[in-house]
Scaffold this motif. Structure first.
Motif, short mmCIF file in Angstrom:
data_model
loop_
_atom_site.label_atom_id
_atom_site.label_comp_id
_atom_site.label_asym_id
_atom_site.label_seq_id
_atom_site.Cartn_x
_atom_site.Cartn_y
_atom_site.Cartn_z
N ARG A 1 0.85 -1.35 -0.09
CA ARG A 1 -0.01 0.02 0.06
C ARG A 1 0.72 1.26 -0.07
N LEU A 2 1.92 1.16 0.70
CA LEU A 2 2.83 2.40 0.72
C LEU A 2 3.58 2.76 -0.35
N ARG A 3 3.33 3.96 -0.99
CA ARG A 3 4.38 4.38 -1.96
C ARG A 3 5.32 5.76 -1.67
N LEU A 4 6.55 5.30 -1.22
CA LEU A 4 7.46 6.45 -0.92
C LEU A 4 7.73 7.42 -2.35
N ARG A 5 7.44 8.67 -2.03
CA ARG A 5 7.82 9.53 -3.21
C ARG A 5 9.19 9.66 -3.23
N ARG A 6 9.69 9.44 -4.36
CA ARG A 6 11.21 9.64 -4.59
C ARG A 6 11.75 11.06 -4.29
N GLU A 7 10.85 12.10 -4.61
CA GLU A 7 11.29 13.30 -3.93
C GLU A 7 11.61 13.64 -2.57
N GLU B 1 7.31 7.38 -7.59
CA GLU B 1 7.30 7.04 -6.46
C GLU B 1 7.55 5.31 -6.47
N ARG B 2 7.94 4.91 -5.48
CA ARG B 2 8.35 3.43 -5.40
C ARG B 2 7.63 2.80 -4.07
N ALA B 3 7.31 1.52 -4.56
CA ALA B 3 6.54 0.76 -3.60
C ALA B 3 7.36 0.40 -2.45
N MET B 4 6.70 0.49 -1.17
CA MET B 4 7.56 0.27 -0.04
C MET B 4 6.82 -0.70 1.20
N CYS B 5 7.39 -1.46 1.58
CA CYS B 5 6.82 -2.47 2.40
C CYS B 5 6.28 -1.76 3.75
N ASN B 6 5.29 -2.35 4.40
CA ASN B 6 5.01 -1.91 5.72
C ASN B 6 6.07 -2.68 6.57
N PHE B 7 5.94 -2.15 7.95
CA PHE B 7 7.08 -2.76 8.87
C PHE B 7 6.67 -4.35 9.10
N ASP B 8 5.58 -4.66 8.89
CA ASP B 8 5.03 -5.95 8.87
C ASP B 8 4.90 -6.95 7.72
N GLU B 9 5.69 -6.19 6.66
CA GLU B 9 5.79 -7.35 5.46
C GLU B 9 7.01 -7.54 4.95
N ASP B 10 7.29 -8.60 4.29
CA ASP B 10 8.47 -9.00 3.80
C ASP B 10 8.40 -10.01 2.57
N ALA C 1 8.43 1.60 -13.59
CA ALA C 1 9.30 2.23 -12.86
C ALA C 1 8.99 3.24 -12.31
N ALA C 2 7.88 4.14 -12.62
CA ALA C 2 7.33 5.48 -11.76
C ALA C 2 6.26 5.38 -11.06
N THR C 3 5.71 4.05 -10.93
CA THR C 3 4.66 3.79 -9.93
C THR C 3 5.21 2.91 -8.81
N VAL C 4 5.93 1.83 -9.33
CA VAL C 4 6.46 0.71 -8.36
C VAL C 4 7.88 0.48 -7.95
N GLY C 5 8.84 1.15 -9.12
CA GLY C 5 9.96 0.87 -8.96
C GLY C 5 10.29 -0.79 -9.70
N ASN C 6 11.57 -1.26 -9.45
CA ASN C 6 11.93 -2.36 -9.89
C ASN C 6 11.78 -3.38 -8.59
N ALA C 7 11.10 -4.68 -8.89
CA ALA C 7 10.90 -5.60 -7.92
C ALA C 7 11.96 -6.66 -7.95
N ARG D 1 -4.46 0.86 -5.03
CA ARG D 1 -4.65 1.17 -3.66
C ARG D 1 -3.65 1.73 -3.03
N GLY D 2 -2.74 2.40 -3.73
CA GLY D 2 -1.60 3.04 -3.05
C GLY D 2 -1.73 4.08 -2.14
N LYS D 3 -0.87 4.31 -1.15
CA LYS D 3 -1.28 5.79 -0.44
C LYS D 3 0.44 6.15 -0.36
N ALA D 4 0.36 7.55 -0.82
CA ALA D 4 1.68 8.30 -0.72
C ALA D 4 2.32 8.48 0.55
N GLU D 5 3.56 8.33 0.43
CA GLU D 5 4.23 8.42 1.71
C GLU D 5 5.46 9.28 1.59
#
Length: 490
Positions: free
Chosen positions: A13-19, A39-48, A255-261, A318-322
Motif C-alpha cells: 500500500r505504501l508508496r514512498l515519493r522519490r522526491e 514513487e516506489r512501492a515500500m513494504c510496511n513494517f510487517d511485510e517481507d 518504474a514510475a509507480t512501483v520501482g523495480n522489484a 490502492r496505493g497511499k503516498a508516503e
C-alpha cells in the motif's frame, strides 16, 4: 494443452515519493535528482518477501473453484531464512495439501522466469504455482534506493483452459556479474552502468529475443507486448529497436509507480500485461541476470473468462503516498530506533507449539460445529455455543478469505508499535466467528464500527536475538469491490 491458467500480483500500500529521498540526500549527491520523479512501492513494517508472496498467490488463485497446485516454486533474492524452506510457510498460509512439492529458488535475478520456464516444460498433470517476491535493501543515497520497489507476482501453470500458451522458451546462461550480494551482505554491489548496458543488455538480450521469435515462428512485427524487466530508463525501448519490435509495443516497466522489484519484476510485469491483454495477442517476457530468459506467449479466448482479480493494476490503484523517508529507513532496519521499555521483551517462539498449531496460525483455519453450525477460531474439541457444547464435532473452517467487519477498535499509543498508534480490535466474520486482531494498512481516522475488512498474512513479531520471524494474520480495509462482496451484492 499446458500453459498459464491464472495470474496474480501484489504491491504494498505504501508508496514512498522519490522526491522525499532526493530531498534528504541533496546535501550529499545532487546527481540523485535525475531519479526524483514518481514513487516506489515500500513494504510496511510487517511485510517481507514471504507475506507479499502469500498475497500474490492468493490473488492468482482467487475465483478458481479448483486450483490444481501440485508444486509451489518460490523465487526471491530476499527470503528471510537461509536454512529453512521459506516456501513451506507460503504453502501453509495458502492451506495447500501436505503432499504438495515446494522449493525455494534463490540467488538468481532470473529465478522467477527460470521457474516459470521449468513449470511450462514440466510433466503432464502437474499443476505448478510459481511465485516471486522481493524486498531488497539498498544503501542510503544510492541510485538503487530510488530505483528499487517492493512487490510480488504469481502465475499458475497447468493443463486445461489456459489463458496463455507458450510458443517459445529461450534461456541463456552467461556468467556476467553486473551486480551481486555476497553471503552475509545486506545490500548489492553494482559495476559500471555503461558496461552493464553495452556488454550485458545490448549484447545479450536482442539476440535472445530473436532466437525465441525464430523458435516461435513469429516475426518481430507481430509482437503485441514486450515486457523487459529492467530498471534503467529507456532500456526497454532501446532493446525493442534492436530486436525489430515497434516502440509502441513496449509495456510500461512500472518504474514510475512501483520501482523495480528485482526477481519478482518479470512476473509483476506479466501480470500487468495479462490484465490488459486481449485474446490472441503475442506477449514477449524478458528477464536479465547472468544470462537471459525469454518467453513468447500467446493469449487465448479463456483469458476473457478468467474471474476478476486485483492484479497489478488493482494493487497499484490502492496505493497511499508516503513522504516520510525516516519511516522508510526504520521499516527497512537501516536506522536504529529507540524502541522503549515496552518493546523490551523476549519474543521466543516455541517451535513445537507453532508446529502443532500451524493450521490455525499460518493457515488461519478455525472450526465449524457439525451439530449446530457455530463458527469459531481457534478450532476446539468443545463447541463454544453454550446452547450446544458438542464434543468432537468440529470441522475445519478457513477464515482467511471470509469477509469481516470491525466490531470494536482501539488506537493505542501506549503499546509499542513501529508505526504508532497500535490499532487493534474485535473482528466479526461473516457467517460467525470473532476474535481480537491487529489492524494493518488502515489509518486511525479510517477505523469505524462496521468497516469492511479482508485478512492479510503479515509479520506478527520478530525475534532479533534468534533471527526468527513469527507470522499471523491481520485485518485490513477491504477494497470497494470486496465491500460489495461483503454486503452480498454483485
Amino acid at each position: 494443452m499446458r500453459g498459464i491458467l491464472s495470474f496474480g500480483a501484489y504491491v504494498p500500500r505504501l508508496r514512498l515519493r522519490r522526491e522525499a529521498i532526493v530531498r534528504s540526500h541533496s546535501w550529499y549527491d545532487a546527481s540523485l535528482s535525475a531519479h526524483r520523479g514518481g514513487e516506489r512501492a515500500m513494504c510496511n513494517f510487517d511485510e517481507d518477501a514471504i507475506t507479499m508472496a502469500v498475497e500474490a498467490a492468493r490473488d492468482c488463485l482467487s475465483g478458481l473453484d479448483t486450483a490444481p497446485v501440485d508444486d509451489l516454486l518460490l523465487a526471491s533474492t530476499s527470503l528471510p531464512y537461509a536454512s529453512r524452506l521459506n516456501s513451506s510457510i507460503v504453502a501453509q498460509a495458502l492451506n495447500l495439501a501436505e503432499n504438495v512439492g515446494a522449493i525455494d529458488i534463490a540467488s538468481s535475478q532470473r529465478g522467477a522466469t527460470s521457474a516459470l520456464i521449468q513449470a511450462l516444460r514440466g510433466g503432464a498433470a502437474r499443476g505448478a504455482l510459481v511465485v516471486a517476491s522481493d524486498r531488497r535493501k539498498a544503501k542510503a543515497a544510492s541510485a538503487q534506493e530510488l530505483l528499487y520497489g517492493d512487490a510480488a507476482g504469481a502465475v499458475l501453470v497447468g493443463d486445461g483452459p489456459v489463458i496463455a500458451e507458450p510458443l517459445a522458451l529461450e534461456s541463456r546462461t552467461i556468467d556476467m556479474a553486473d551486480h551481486y550480494r555476497g553471503a552475509g551482505a545486506v545490500t548489492d554491489t553494482y559495476w559500471e552502468e555503461r558496461w552493464i548496458r553495452e556488454e550485458g543488455h545490448t549484447a545479450q538480450i536482442p539476440q535472445a529475443i530473436a532466437a525465441a521469435l525464430r523458435q516461435a515462428e513469429i516475426p518481430p512485427g507481430q509482437v503485441d507486448a514486450l515486457c523487459v524487466a529492467l530498471p534503467q530508463k529507456s532500456a526497454a525501448q532501446r532493446i525493442a529497436k534492436l530486436a525489430g519490435i515497434a516502440p509502441d509495443r513496449v509495456r510500461d516497466t512500472l518504474a514510475a509507480t512501483v520501482g523495480n522489484a528485482g526477481c519478482a519484476h518479470p512476473l509483476l510485469m506479466l501480470a500487468h500485461a495479462l490484465g490488459a491483454a486481449a485474446p490472441g495477442q503475442v506477449l514477449v517476457l524478458v528477464a536479465f541476470g547472468q544470462g537471459v530468459d525469454v518467453l513468447v506467449l500467446r493469449t487465448t479466448p479463456a483469458l476473457a473468462a478468467l474471474p476478476r482479480r486485483a492484479g497489478a493494476e488493482g494493487w497499484m490503484a490502492r496505493g497511499k503516498a508516503e513522504d516520510n523517508y525516516m519511516k522508510f529507513l526504520v521499516f527497512n532496519d537501516m536506522l536504529a530506533l529507540e524502541r522503549g521499555m515496552r518493546a523490551d521483551n523476549d519474543k521466543l517462539t516455541p517451535l513445537s507449539v507453532e508446529y502443532r498449531n500451524r493450521k490455525a496460525v499460518h493457515g488461519f483455519v478455525g472450526g465449524r460445529c457439525g451439530a449446530c453450525g457455530t463458527a469459531q477460531w481457534p478450532r476446539a474439541d468443545v463447541c463454544v455455543n453454550p446452547a450446544c457444547g458438542a464434543v468432537g464435532a468440529q470441522e475445519d473452517l478457513p477464515f482467511a478469505d471470509t469477509p469481516a467487519r470491525v466490531m470494536s477498535y482501539t488506537a493505542d499509543r501506549l503499546a509499542y508499535s513501529p508505526s504508532p498508534p497500535a490499532c487493534y480490535g474485535m473482528v466479526q466474520f461473516e457467517g460467525g466467528g470473532r476474535l481480537m486482531m491487529d489492524f494493518t494498512d488502515v489509518d486511525e481516522d479510517e477505523l469505524a464500527v462496521g468497516l469492511a475488512l479482508r485478512m492479510s498474512f503479515r509479520i506478527k513479531a520478530y525475534d532479533a536475538a534468534r533471527g526468527y520471524t513469527r507470522y499471523f494474520w491481520k485485518a485490513t480495509a477491504a477494497h470497494p469491490m470486496e465491500n460489495k462482496h461483503a454486503d452480498g451484492n454483485s
